[in-house]
Design a protein around this motif. Structure first.
Motif, PDB file in Angstrom:
ATOM      1  N   ILE A  11       0.841  -1.206   0.000  1.00 30.48           N
ATOM      2  CA  ILE A  11       0.000   0.000   0.000  1.00 30.48           C
ATOM      3  C   ILE A  11       0.871   1.250   0.000  1.00 30.48           C
ATOM      4  CG2 ILE A  11      -1.644   1.371   1.354  1.00 30.48           C
ATOM      5  CD1 ILE A  11      -2.806  -1.304   2.377  1.00 30.48           C
ATOM      6  N   LEU A  12       1.874   1.265   0.873  1.00 29.17           N
ATOM      7  CA  LEU A  12       2.751   2.432   0.988  1.00 29.17           C
ATOM      8  C   LEU A  12       3.539   2.666  -0.297  1.00 29.17           C
ATOM      9  CD1 LEU A  12       3.828   4.680   2.805  1.00 29.17           C
ATOM     10  CD2 LEU A  12       5.561   3.083   3.644  1.00 29.17           C
ATOM     11  N   VAL A  41      -4.384  13.285  -4.854  1.00 31.78           N
ATOM     12  CA  VAL A  41      -4.562  11.832  -4.728  1.00 31.78           C
ATOM     13  C   VAL A  41      -5.411  11.528  -3.495  1.00 31.78           C
ATOM     14  CG1 VAL A  41      -3.406   9.618  -4.378  1.00 31.78           C
ATOM     15  CG2 VAL A  41      -2.366  11.341  -5.864  1.00 31.78           C
ATOM     16  N   THR A  42      -6.543  10.882  -3.709  1.00 32.38           N
ATOM     17  CA  THR A  42      -7.438  10.533  -2.607  1.00 32.38           C
ATOM     18  C   THR A  42      -7.237   9.075  -2.202  1.00 32.38           C
ATOM     19  OG1 THR A  42      -9.222   9.780  -4.060  1.00 32.38           O
ATOM     20  CG2 THR A  42      -9.141  12.148  -3.534  1.00 32.38           C
ATOM     21  N   MET A  43      -7.817   8.711  -1.080  1.00 35.33           N
ATOM     22  CA  MET A  43      -7.770   7.310  -0.652  1.00 35.33           C
ATOM     23  C   MET A  43      -8.528   6.434  -1.648  1.00 35.33           C
ATOM     24  SD  MET A  43      -5.846   7.254   2.005  1.00 35.33           S
ATOM     25  CE  MET A  43      -6.081   6.051   3.324  1.00 35.33           C
ATOM     26  N   ASP A  44      -9.558   6.989  -2.275  1.00 33.01           N
ATOM     27  CA  ASP A  44     -10.279   6.257  -3.332  1.00 33.01           C
ATOM     28  C   ASP A  44      -9.347   5.965  -4.509  1.00 33.01           C
ATOM     29  OD1 ASP A  44     -12.952   5.929  -2.369  1.00 33.01           O
ATOM     30  OD2 ASP A  44     -13.268   8.073  -2.629  1.00 33.01           O
ATOM     31  N   THR A  83      -9.684  -2.097   3.408  1.00 34.56           N
ATOM     32  CA  THR A  83      -8.402  -2.791   3.574  1.00 34.56           C
ATOM     33  C   THR A  83      -7.286  -1.792   3.851  1.00 34.56           C
ATOM     34  OG1 THR A  83      -9.106  -4.543   2.057  1.00 34.56           O
ATOM     35  CG2 THR A  83      -6.746  -4.356   2.489  1.00 34.56           C
ATOM     36  N   ILE A  84      -7.296  -0.678   3.130  1.00 39.07           N
ATOM     37  CA  ILE A  84      -6.267   0.348   3.336  1.00 39.07           C
ATOM     38  C   ILE A  84      -6.371   0.929   4.742  1.00 39.07           C
ATOM     39  CG2 ILE A  84      -5.423   2.614   2.594  1.00 39.07           C
ATOM     40  CD1 ILE A  84      -6.305   1.897  -0.239  1.00 39.07           C
TER      41      ILE A  84
END
Length: 203
Positions: free
Chosen positions: A6-7, A22-25, A37-38
């Protein structure tokens, strides 16, 4: 393992597009996984950014140590450091530093603190090494010049001519480094600068 993936993938997006856009989506879509999950690994985007900066600074510190050990002299140490820097920031969007300062201030403070402490110490040690090797002038003051050089590097991160895209960060740092080196070197140091420059840019 999942948190590392993820990172790493979030970092690619941040460095290419900046943090704000940049969004979490976006990260979830890029990874092909759910936001749930993130969030199981990172509580928010700010934590992702902080982890990214911490990891980057750890790598930078290791590479500075490696450059110092590998270099035959203080001037080569600077050239090796510049080679590492060129590779590190080659695909970096300059908006990253604006976003860090404006939207992720804790991570930005961590970056600036690293410069003011670790980079200062590294530059000062390199200057002292060069004086002992008689390739830097004996009359320079390592403390003053290390402080000035650190401030110079910090300025590049905030400079409009970089953030606007007028010049790349590497080109600005390279220009300033060349000017800095010729100002502190002895005649034998000037010869080494030319030798290392020709080695890196063969005709």
């Amino acid at each position: 393992m999942v948190d590392k993936v993820i990172l790493e993938e979030a970092e690619k997006l941040f460095l290419k597009f900046g943090m704000r856009s940049v969004t979490m989506d976006d990260i979830a879509k890029h990874l092909g996984m759910s936001k749930k999950t993130i969030y199981a690994h990172y509580k928010d985007k700010n934590q992702l950014v902080m982890e990214m900066i911490s990891n980057t600074l750890s790598k930078e510190e290791c590479n500075m140590d490696l450059c110092r050990v590998k270099a035959k002299d203080a001037i080569e140490e600077i050239f090796l450091t510049m080679d590492f820097l060129k590779e590190m920031i080659s695909s970096l969007n300059p908006i990253v530093f604006y976003d860090l300062e404006k939207y992720h201030n804790e991570a930005y403070k961590l970056l600036m603190s690293f410069h003011e402490n670790r980079i200062y110490n590294c530059v000062k040690a390199c200057l002292e090494r060069g004086i002992n090797e008689k390739i830097f002038r004996a009359d320079i003051n390592p403390d003053i010049l290390a402080t000035a050089r650190t401030a110079q590097i910090n300025w590049v991160f905030q400079a409009d001519l970089v953030r606007s895209g007028r010049y790349s960060m590497y080109n600005v740092i390279h220009e300033l480094t060349t000017h800095f080196l010729f100002g502190i070197c002895t005649l034998s140091g000037h010869v080494l600068i030319n030798n290392y420059t020709n080695r890196n840019n063969p005709i």
